[in-house]
Design an enzyme around this catalytic site. Structure first.
Site, short mmCIF file in Angstrom:
data_model
loop_
_atom_site.label_atom_id
_atom_site.label_comp_id
_atom_site.label_asym_id
_atom_site.label_seq_id
_atom_site.Cartn_x
_atom_site.Cartn_y
_atom_site.Cartn_z
NE ARG A 1 39.29 43.19 44.52
CZ ARG A 1 39.73 41.93 44.51
NH1 ARG A 1 38.90 40.94 44.32
NH2 ARG A 1 40.99 41.66 44.71
CG HIS A 2 33.46 46.85 43.51
ND1 HIS A 2 34.11 46.14 44.50
CD2 HIS A 2 32.67 45.96 42.86
CE1 HIS A 2 33.73 44.87 44.44
NE2 HIS A 2 32.86 44.73 43.44
NE ARG B 1 27.15 46.19 36.88
CZ ARG B 1 27.44 44.95 36.59
NH1 ARG B 1 27.91 44.16 37.53
NH2 ARG B 1 27.25 44.47 35.38
CD GLU C 1 33.84 38.61 38.40
OE1 GLU C 1 33.47 38.24 39.53
OE2 GLU C 1 33.13 39.30 37.64
CB SER D 1 30.73 37.20 34.68
OG SER D 1 31.23 37.52 35.90
NE ARG E 1 36.51 44.46 39.04
CZ ARG E 1 35.79 43.65 39.78
NH1 ARG E 1 35.81 42.35 39.55
NH2 ARG E 1 35.07 44.12 40.77
CD GLU F 1 28.49 46.71 42.43
OE1 GLU F 1 29.38 47.45 41.97
OE2 GLU F 1 28.36 45.52 42.09
P1 AMO Z 1 29.36 41.04 35.85
O1 AMO Z 1 28.37 41.69 36.74
O2 AMO Z 1 30.23 39.99 36.44
O3 AMO Z 1 28.61 40.32 34.62
O4 AMO Z 1 30.25 42.15 35.15
C1 AMO Z 1 31.19 41.82 34.15
C2 AMO Z 1 32.56 42.39 34.48
O5 AMO Z 1 32.48 43.81 34.56
C3 AMO Z 1 33.36 44.30 35.55
N1 AMO Z 1 32.57 45.00 36.58
C4 AMO Z 1 33.02 46.03 37.31
N2 AMO Z 1 34.18 46.68 37.32
C5 AMO Z 1 34.33 47.69 38.20
N3 AMO Z 1 33.38 48.09 39.07
C6 AMO Z 1 32.18 47.46 39.11
N4 AMO Z 1 31.25 47.87 39.98
C7 AMO Z 1 31.96 46.39 38.20
N5 AMO Z 1 30.92 45.56 37.95
C8 AMO Z 1 31.31 44.74 36.97
C9 AMO Z 1 34.07 43.09 36.14
C10 AMO Z 1 33.13 41.97 35.82
O6 AMO Z 1 33.78 40.73 35.72
N6 AMO Z 1 25.88 40.55 32.25
C11 AMO Z 1 27.05 39.92 32.85
C12 AMO Z 1 28.07 39.56 31.81
C13 AMO Z 1 27.63 38.47 30.86
O7 AMO Z 1 27.26 37.39 31.36
O8 AMO Z 1 27.70 38.68 29.66
C14 AMO Z 1 27.66 40.89 33.85
O9 AMO Z 1 27.39 42.07 33.86
O10 AMO Z 1 35.29 42.93 35.45
#
Ligand code: AMO
Length: 418
Positions: free
Chosen positions: A204-205, A196, A341, A344, A392, A198
């Protein structure tokens, strides 16, 4: 028995040399005791053992165990395989505190420290437990491509790359592929990296993180998926509590058990609860990190360290979540643990026409999703799933203050090596 590892501490006295070795599968160090009177030749050889030396030894557990730090061995013989060229840049027994930056840079050395290693043994245990639970419940482990032509989680966070003459991206999520598989395998899971782009720099990312992604078909609604998720997370946490007792003790963690069913509150209820505490969430917007944290505190006061937030508004979700009859809410939920979180998920839109409509409503071009949409034409059952963040989960289980402590090699805004 031959045991191999690295010297992490060497104490040399006139008549006794005590060497601690970290390596192989043991959590605690092996404590090698050399006595001048008992084994004069080996004692002399042991004089050369310094911190950082790589060796293998053969020996037996001592009859008398005095050390609190590990199991003592009487050595029959040992062989040195390598010696450090320079003094180690970090302290591998953890006496001298290390800044996070240094810790990340030299993680490959710090993993000689049994406490640091305990984190990653537990990480492996989390994945082992997840596989056990999902395999036992009829989910098939699959692998989907990490080089993709389209993303599901928004174009801004895609890393572009050149794929011969085509434009491609690193996969943000197996979302589209796990859904496509609902056309033939009703229960799938994948343990997968997420890439990602970001630009955040938060605790937390990560830009490369790992997820446990699940998708299941023939569901009535998102409740079926939430049940899978709460059972999975409970299984993982309780498995770690049972199997990783020594590692948890080393880390000073008292991991509380969690048991299903988890508390459920709707997004609207969460917004209301936050409002009563003076935190306003603008209509139809996602919860901010600060709001999520505050909600965690409020829920903890009510005795819930882990809970679902359900019925997220359509304005906050990806195009693929199923809208409720009111048109404004969806079958999307989050799972939060100690104010963060973790996952999701939700029920997806499986009806072809509605899916095309949803893409357009979100300003996306159905043409870009042709390969995905086609799979919805041949008997796609109602389905749903979730993505559970591995780092996480580990971070919250072990009360780590930064997500970077939960992955060996970190990819974040400024780190591309090691
Ligand atoms: P989402 O984008 O909420 O949902 O990602 C799911 C979970 O992945 C973890 N996560 C991360 N952890 C650390 N750094 C990041 N940049 C990061 N991005 C995500 C989090 C988050 O809750 N496709 C949907 C899931 C689905 O609906 O099946 C999705 O990707 O713990």
């Amino acid at each position: 028995m031959r045991i191999c590892g690295w010297v992490i501490r060497a104490k040399k006295f006139k008549k006794v040399i005590i060497v601690e070795v970290s390596g192989d599968s043991s959590t605690k160090p092996y404590v090698l005791v050399f006595k001048k009177e008992r084994e004069p030749e080996l004692f002399e050889k042991a004089e050369e053992l310094d911190v950082g030396t790589a060796l293998c030894f053969e020996g037996e557990k001592s009859q008398v165990q005095k050390s609190k730090r590990g199991v003592e061995y009487v050595v029959k013989d040992f062989k040195v395989y390598a010696k450090p060229l320079d003094p180690l840049p970090v302290d591998t027994i953890g006496k001298v505190p290390v800044l996070l930056d240094t810790r990340i840079k030299y993680r490959y050395l710090l993993l000689r420290n049994p406490v640091e290693k305990a984190i990653f043994k537990i990480r492996a245990g989390v994945l082992e437990a997840a596989r056990q639970y999902l395999n036992d419940n009829g989910f098939l482990e699959v692998h989907t491509p990490k080089i993709v032509a389209a993303g599901a989680e928004g174009g801004a966070t895609l890393f572009p790359l050149k794929y011969f003459e085509y434009k491609a991206y690193l996969s943000q999520s197996p979302q589209l592929y796990k859904q496509i598989l609902m056309a033939s395998i009703p229960r799938v899971y994948e343990i997968t990296p997420y890439f990602r782009a970001e630009k955040f720099n938060t605790t937390r990312h990560l830009n490369e993180s790992w997820g446990i992604d699940v998708e299941q078909g023939f569901i009535e609604d998102e409740e079926d998926v939430m049940k899978t998720l709460e059972n999975l997370v409970s299984y993982i946490i309780n498995y770690v509590r049972k199997i990783y007792v020594e590692e948890l003790e080393m880390l000073g963690i008292e991991l509380e058990p969690v048991n299903p069913p988890f508390k459920r509150i709707t997004y609207d209820e969460a917004v209301e609860l936050l409002r009563s505490e003076g935190i306003e969430i603008p209509e139809g917007e996602d919860l901010t990190d600060a709001a999520e944290k505050k909600l965690g505190e409020l829920m903890m006061e009510k005795g819930h360290q882990i809970y679902f937030i359900t019925n997220f508004p359509w304005s906050t979700t990806g195009f693929y979540y199923m809208r409720k009859e009111d048109g404004t809410h969806t079958g999307k939920f989050d799972l939060d643990y100690k104010g963060l979180e973790l996952a999701s998920g939700g029920q997806r839109e499986h009806r072809y026409d509605k899916l095309i409509e949803a893409l357009k409503l979100k300003g996306l071009n159905p043409e870009d999703f042709k390969f995905y949409l086609e799979a919805f034409r041949y008997g796609m059952p109602p389905h749903g799933g979730f993505g559970l963040g591995v780092e996480r989960l580990l971070m919250k289980m072990l009360n780590l203050s930064n997500i970077r402590e939960a992955i060996i090699f970190v990819r974040d805004r400024t780190r591309l090596s090691p």
